[in-house]
Design a protein around this motif. Structure first.
Motif, PDB file in Angstrom:
ATOM      1  N   GLY A 160      16.257 -11.968  19.599  1.00 34.67           N
ATOM      2  CA  GLY A 160      17.220 -12.703  18.609  1.00 34.67           C
ATOM      3  C   GLY A 160      17.178 -12.161  17.240  1.00 34.67           C
ATOM      4  N   LEU A 161      16.365 -10.887  17.176  1.00 35.97           N
ATOM      5  CA  LEU A 161      16.299 -10.543  15.791  1.00 35.97           C
ATOM      6  C   LEU A 161      17.043  -9.238  15.716  1.00 35.97           C
ATOM      7  CD1 LEU A 161      12.614 -10.855  14.271  1.00 35.97           C
ATOM      8  CD2 LEU A 161      14.779 -12.656  14.103  1.00 35.97           C
ATOM      9  N   VAL A 162      17.603  -8.905  14.563  1.00 31.28           N
ATOM     10  CA  VAL A 162      18.195  -7.553  13.879  1.00 31.28           C
ATOM     11  C   VAL A 162      17.407  -6.915  12.982  1.00 31.28           C
ATOM     12  CG1 VAL A 162      20.416  -6.543  13.338  1.00 31.28           C
ATOM     13  CG2 VAL A 162      20.500  -8.539  14.791  1.00 31.28           C
ATOM     14  N   LYS A 163      17.363  -5.581  13.081  1.00 31.25           N
ATOM     15  CA  LYS A 163      16.602  -4.751  12.120  1.00 31.25           C
ATOM     16  C   LYS A 163      17.443  -3.700  11.620  1.00 31.25           C
ATOM     17  CE  LYS A 163      13.841  -1.364  14.970  1.00 31.25           C
ATOM     18  NZ  LYS A 163      12.648  -0.948  15.269  1.00 31.25           N
ATOM     19  N   ALA A 164      17.137  -3.288  10.260  1.00 36.02           N
ATOM     20  CA  ALA A 164      17.759  -2.073   9.830  1.00 36.02           C
ATOM     21  C   ALA A 164      16.740  -1.279   8.941  1.00 36.02           C
ATOM     22  CB  ALA A 164      18.938  -2.490   8.567  1.00 36.02           C
ATOM     23  N   SER A 165      16.714  -0.074   9.045  1.00 33.99           N
ATOM     24  CA  SER A 165      15.452   0.747   8.304  1.00 33.99           C
ATOM     25  C   SER A 165      15.881   0.698   7.240  1.00 33.99           C
ATOM     26  CB  SER A 165      15.656   2.256   8.957  1.00 33.99           C
ATOM     27  OG  SER A 165      14.780   2.997   8.389  1.00 33.99           O
ATOM     28  N   ILE A 166      14.582   0.715   6.202  1.00 34.28           N
ATOM     29  CA  ILE A 166      14.697   0.984   4.859  1.00 34.28           C
ATOM     30  C   ILE A 166      14.557   2.297   4.374  1.00 34.28           C
ATOM     31  CG2 ILE A 166      13.996   0.225   2.543  1.00 34.28           C
ATOM     32  CD1 ILE A 166      15.784  -1.789   3.954  1.00 34.28           C
ATOM     33  N   LEU A 167      13.037   2.717   4.817  1.00 37.90           N
ATOM     34  CA  LEU A 167      12.771   4.235   4.576  1.00 37.90           C
ATOM     35  C   LEU A 167      11.630   4.402   5.390  1.00 37.90           C
ATOM     36  CD1 LEU A 167      10.304   4.425   1.448  1.00 37.90           C
ATOM     37  CD2 LEU A 167      10.948   2.110   2.223  1.00 37.90           C
ATOM     38  N   ASP A 168      11.199   5.657   5.581  1.00 41.41           N
ATOM     39  CA  ASP A 168      10.013   6.312   6.006  1.00 41.41           C
ATOM     40  C   ASP A 168       8.873   6.402   4.918  1.00 41.41           C
ATOM     41  OD1 ASP A 168      10.801   5.934   8.705  1.00 41.41           O
ATOM     42  OD2 ASP A 168      11.170   8.191   9.120  1.00 41.41           O
ATOM     43  N   ASP A 169       8.022   5.928   5.071  1.00 47.62           N
ATOM     44  CA  ASP A 169       6.735   5.995   3.924  1.00 47.62           C
ATOM     45  C   ASP A 169       5.579   6.782   4.251  1.00 47.62           C
ATOM     46  OD1 ASP A 169       5.676   5.144   1.575  1.00 47.62           O
ATOM     47  OD2 ASP A 169       4.819   3.582   2.237  1.00 47.62           O
ATOM     48  N   PRO A 170       5.596   7.986   3.644  1.00 44.69           N
ATOM     49  CA  PRO A 170       4.416   9.092   3.589  1.00 44.69           C
ATOM     50  C   PRO A 170       3.181   8.643   3.433  1.00 44.69           C
ATOM     51  CG  PRO A 170       5.721   9.913   2.140  1.00 44.69           C
ATOM     52  CD  PRO A 170       6.538   8.581   2.599  1.00 44.69           C
ATOM     53  N   ALA A 171       2.185   8.590   4.127  1.00 46.94           N
ATOM     54  CA  ALA A 171       0.974   8.111   3.780  1.00 46.94           C
ATOM     55  C   ALA A 171      -0.254   9.308   3.606  1.00 46.94           C
ATOM     56  CB  ALA A 171       0.236   7.226   4.681  1.00 46.94           C
ATOM     57  N   GLU A 172      -1.048   9.239   2.605  1.00 45.08           N
ATOM     58  CA  GLU A 172      -1.976  10.236   2.403  1.00 45.08           C
ATOM     59  C   GLU A 172      -3.309   9.456   2.349  1.00 45.08           C
ATOM     60  OE1 GLU A 172       0.768  13.085  -0.264  1.00 45.08           O
ATOM     61  OE2 GLU A 172      -0.711  12.032  -1.273  1.00 45.08           O
ATOM     62  N   VAL A 173      -4.656  10.460   2.231  1.00 46.75           N
ATOM     63  CA  VAL A 173      -5.933   9.921   2.207  1.00 46.75           C
ATOM     64  C   VAL A 173      -6.197   9.897   0.625  1.00 46.75           C
ATOM     65  CG1 VAL A 173      -8.251  10.226   2.747  1.00 46.75           C
ATOM     66  CG2 VAL A 173      -6.443  10.514   4.472  1.00 46.75           C
ATOM     67  N   ALA A 174      -6.706   8.763   0.228  1.00 48.64           N
ATOM     68  CA  ALA A 174      -7.079   8.644  -1.233  1.00 48.64           C
ATOM     69  C   ALA A 174      -8.575   8.879  -1.256  1.00 48.64           C
ATOM     70  CB  ALA A 174      -6.925   7.600  -1.941  1.00 48.64           C
ATOM     71  N   MET A 175      -9.292   9.736  -2.173  1.00 45.34           N
ATOM     72  CA  MET A 175     -10.646   9.864  -2.070  1.00 45.34           C
ATOM     73  C   MET A 175     -10.986  10.425  -3.659  1.00 45.34           C
ATOM     74  SD  MET A 175     -10.532  13.675  -0.472  1.00 45.34           S
ATOM     75  CE  MET A 175      -9.117  13.361   0.522  1.00 45.34           C
ATOM     76  N   PRO A 176     -12.355  10.015  -3.896  1.00 46.08           N
ATOM     77  CA  PRO A 176     -12.838  10.221  -5.321  1.00 46.08           C
ATOM     78  C   PRO A 176     -12.587  11.788  -5.740  1.00 46.08           C
ATOM     79  CG  PRO A 176     -14.496   8.987  -4.091  1.00 46.08           C
ATOM     80  CD  PRO A 176     -13.311   9.395  -3.091  1.00 46.08           C
ATOM     81  N   VAL A 177     -12.452  12.115  -6.951  1.00 45.55           N
ATOM     82  CA  VAL A 177     -12.226  13.412  -7.567  1.00 45.55           C
ATOM     83  C   VAL A 177     -13.327  14.301  -6.701  1.00 45.55           C
ATOM     84  CG1 VAL A 177     -10.519  12.994  -9.237  1.00 45.55           C
ATOM     85  CG2 VAL A 177     -13.135  12.944  -9.581  1.00 45.55           C
ATOM     86  N   GLY A 178     -14.511  13.840  -6.777  1.00 42.97           N
ATOM     87  CA  GLY A 178     -15.655  14.552  -6.300  1.00 42.97           C
ATOM     88  C   GLY A 178     -16.003  14.739  -4.950  1.00 42.97           C
ATOM     89  N   HIS A 179     -14.877  14.111  -4.184  1.00 40.60           N
ATOM     90  CA  HIS A 179     -15.051  14.220  -2.642  1.00 40.60           C
ATOM     91  C   HIS A 179     -15.152  15.625  -2.199  1.00 40.60           C
ATOM     92  CE1 HIS A 179     -14.096  13.596   1.407  1.00 40.60           C
ATOM     93  NE2 HIS A 179     -14.660  12.420   1.648  1.00 40.60           N
TER      94      HIS A 179
END
Length: 300
Positions: A160-179
């Motif tokens: 009973g629900l309809v959907k529409a795509s908005i965007l594909d959202d890329p994901a990265e890994v966040a880490m401390p600068v000294g990692h």
């Protein structure tokens, strides 16, 4: 004649399971709910509610009438949708939800555009996790919900629900600068087997996705900290307390002391909007979907 508002109250009680839940969903007081249901009982000449501990439950007659009420209200919404479509005007009230990063990354642009283009449309928005947003649309508490799933873990939608795509959202890994991996051009999730993860709350869809994905790579996750908001997660990363997944939507600004590195697997969240099929022809729904898609195109 059955009163439509009283049927709506009965339907809300059946969906929410309590007087307080019905009151919250209808944005009225618990006393108003009780009064409406008492009047409905007098109208039909049958007992619709019975005491159940400290709460109430529907009687057989109550359940039967609630089933009819759901169908009647669906037909009323369909009629309203058809009338709006025939009139071709974007008017009335539109209730929307979005998960936090979409509320921050999409709603300001989309809702401002809707208000400018359609001043007769009243907008009501809130932040809800995807499962809650979908439940709100199914119950009729919301007209639209912006939700998400992941490239390797789709979310099932109720009938009973309809959907529409908005965007594909890329994901990265966040880490401390000294990692140790901070200067890499790309990384693999398996390389973080010894790192503490900063993740979402237990049971949340994104948390379950992260656990599922890491374990599929032979990594038993070490969860150090939990935070619902991505910006809180990034603040914990900046303090050197672990690493987290950092989708692009709603990410900026990244705090000092944090580096984001792309994943070799091209991890993406699928962001989309859902609404009820019986409201599909409402011009306000179509206008909102258009505005959300335009907001999605501006993300980058």
């Amino acid at each position: 004649m059955l009163n439509l508002e009283r049927l709506r109250t009965l339907d809300a009680l059946a969906r929410h399971g309590s007087v307080s839940g019905a009151a919250e969903g209808l944005h009225i007081t618990t006393s108003a709910v009780s009064q409406q249901l008492s009047k409905l009982e007098r109208e039909v000449g049958q007992q619709l509610l019975a005491k159940n501990g400290r709460g109430v439950r529907l009687t057989d007659a109550g359940r039967l009438l609630a089933e009819h009420a759901a169908r009647i209200l669906s037909q009323v919404e369909l009629a309203q949708s058809d009338l709006e479509a025939q009139r071709g005007q974007v008017v009335g009230e539109l209730r929307l939800s979005a998960f936090p990063t979409a509320a921050r990354g999409l709603f300001p642009h989309a809702l401002a555009a809707l208000r400018e283009q359609h001043p007769a449309l009243r907008l009501r928005s809130c932040e809800l996790e995807p499962e809650q947003g979908i439940a709100g649309v199914v119950r009729g508490d919301l007209d639209l919900a912006v939700v998400l799933d992941w490239y390797n873990k789709p979310m099932a939608l109720p009938d009973g629900l309809v959907k529409a795509s908005i965007l594909d959202d890329p994901a990265e890994v966040a880490m401390p600068v000294g990692h140790r991996l901070a200067e890499r051009a790309e990384v693999d999730l398996a390389e973080f087997a010894d790192d503490e993860w900063i993740t979402w709350g237990e049971g949340e869809f994104c948390h379950e996705w992260l656990m599922f994905t890491l374990r599929s790579k032979g990594v038993e996750p070490i969860v150090g900290h939990r935070a619902a908001e991505n910006h809180t997660q990034l603040a914990l990363v900046a303090a050197g307390l672990g690493v987290c997944i950092a989708p692009l939507l709603g990410r900026h600004p990244v705090p000092p002391g944090v580096v984001t590195v792309p994943l070799r697997q091209r991890v993406r969240r699928h962001v989309y909007v859902v609404w009820r099929a019986d409201a599909d022809r409402r011009p306000s729904i179509r206008a909102a979907v258009k505005a959300l898609r335009a907001a999605g195109e501006s993300v980058g």
